[in-house]
Motif scaffolding. Structure first.
Motif, PDB file in Angstrom:
ATOM      1  N   SER A  61       0.813  -1.226   0.000  1.00 26.32           N
ATOM      2  CA  SER A  61       0.000   0.000   0.000  1.00 26.32           C
ATOM      3  C   SER A  61       0.846   1.275   0.000  1.00 26.32           C
ATOM      4  O   SER A  61       0.333   2.362  -0.233  1.00 26.32           O
ATOM      5  N   GLU A 119       2.602   4.433  -7.953  1.00 28.37           N
ATOM      6  CA  GLU A 119       1.803   3.807  -9.011  1.00 28.37           C
ATOM      7  C   GLU A 119       2.647   3.000  -9.993  1.00 28.37           C
ATOM      8  O   GLU A 119       2.255   1.910 -10.422  1.00 28.37           O
ATOM      9  N   MET A 132      -5.500  -2.609  -6.355  1.00 29.34           N
ATOM     10  CA  MET A 132      -5.126  -1.279  -5.885  1.00 29.34           C
ATOM     11  C   MET A 132      -4.988  -0.300  -7.047  1.00 29.34           C
ATOM     12  O   MET A 132      -5.371   0.864  -6.936  1.00 29.34           O
ATOM     13  N   ASN A 192      -8.487   0.673  -8.169  1.00 28.38           N
ATOM     14  CA  ASN A 192      -9.056   1.642  -7.224  1.00 28.38           C
ATOM     15  C   ASN A 192      -8.464   3.032  -7.415  1.00 28.38           C
ATOM     16  O   ASN A 192      -9.164   4.047  -7.330  1.00 28.38           O
ATOM     17  N   LYS A 193      -7.163   3.076  -7.689  1.00 27.87           N
ATOM     18  CA  LYS A 193      -6.488   4.364  -7.906  1.00 27.87           C
ATOM     19  C   LYS A 193      -7.042   5.034  -9.163  1.00 27.87           C
ATOM     20  O   LYS A 193      -7.279   6.233  -9.201  1.00 27.87           O
ATOM     21  N   ASN A 194      -7.233   4.230 -10.224  1.00 34.25           N
ATOM     22  CA  ASN A 194      -7.739   4.768 -11.487  1.00 34.25           C
ATOM     23  C   ASN A 194      -9.193   5.250 -11.353  1.00 34.25           C
ATOM     24  O   ASN A 194      -9.577   6.258 -11.939  1.00 34.25           O
ATOM     25  N   GLY A 253     -10.442   6.379  -8.626  1.00 33.15           N
ATOM     26  CA  GLY A 253     -10.361   7.600  -7.813  1.00 33.15           C
ATOM     27  C   GLY A 253     -10.039   8.830  -8.652  1.00 33.15           C
ATOM     28  O   GLY A 253     -10.445   9.939  -8.323  1.00 33.15           O
ATOM     29  N   LYS A 254      -9.292   8.627  -9.732  1.00 31.13           N
ATOM     30  CA  LYS A 254      -8.914   9.754 -10.609  1.00 31.13           C
ATOM     31  C   LYS A 254     -10.102  10.249 -11.416  1.00 31.13           C
ATOM     32  O   LYS A 254     -10.183  11.400 -11.817  1.00 31.13           O
TER      33      LYS A 254
END
Length: 198
Positions: A162, A166, A189, A192-194, A196-197
């Motif tokens: 975590s 990236e 992960m 989830n990051k993508n 969030g963008k």
């Protein structure tokens, strides 16, 4: 007695303890070919001789060869107090008491810890100890190396995942040399990051 090349190491050790305040005797004992590591360490710790006397009798003998002659107690002492070369030798020792003592050496550096994390040591407990050390695991490179080492306990590898950037997370998601659990979690992960963008 101190000049006799056949004097037994135990006799030299007893003489050192009784006569360490005598500079001439201390120096002869320190330079004697039969004097063991424990005796030389005693002499240097009590300032009976300068530290350089410790290695003069063995200047033509590698530390690797010396390490094969040491007993367990002497190896542990060298693991706890020795220099970088001693640490790199003893971290590979098959006796766990010896190899794990290297991590307690106050002079061990983060660069050495990183090298250990990148190595293929057989003692899994060493990696567990490193994982539990908050100071060492603050180092990003150490965290990344621990994730990539297949001997790192899975719960720690997942926790350190975590903290990755990236780019490194994407690398772990397609890395065939790590556990499939690691790659699967890395993919989640990233998703989830993508999200969030957006």
């Amino acid at each position: 007695v101190c000049s006799n090349p056949d004097t037994h190491p135990l006799i030299l050790h007893v003489l050192a303890r009784f006569h360490f305040r005598n500079a001439m005797i201390s120096e002869r004992i320190a330079l004697h070919p039969n004097t063991d590591v424990a005796t030389r360490t005693f002499l240097t710790e009590n300032e009976a001789v300068a530290p350089n006397y410790f290695f003069e009798p063995a200047e033509h003998k590698s530390k690797f060869k010396l390490s094969r002659e040491l007993g367990i107690t002497e190896k542990i002492k060298m693991a706890l107090t020795g220099d970088k070369e001693w640490r790199s030798l003893l971290i590979k020792d098959s006796n766990r008491l010896i190899s794990e003592s290297v991590l307690k050496n106050p002079r061990i550096t983060e660069q050495e810890i990183l090298h250990i994390c990148n190595s293929s040591l057989q003692n899994d407990e060493i990696l567990r100890i490193i994982c539990k050390n908050r100071e060492w695991t603050k180092n990003y490179s150490i965290r990344k190396a621990l994730i990539e080492n297949h001997r790192t306990p899975l719960q720690y590898a997942l926790r350190f995942l975590s903290f990755l950037g990236e780019r490194d997370l994407a690398f772990m998601a397609r890395n065939k040399n790590v556990s499939s659990i690691i790659t699967t979690q890395a993919r989640r992960m990233l998703i989830n990051k993508n999200h969030g963008k957006k």
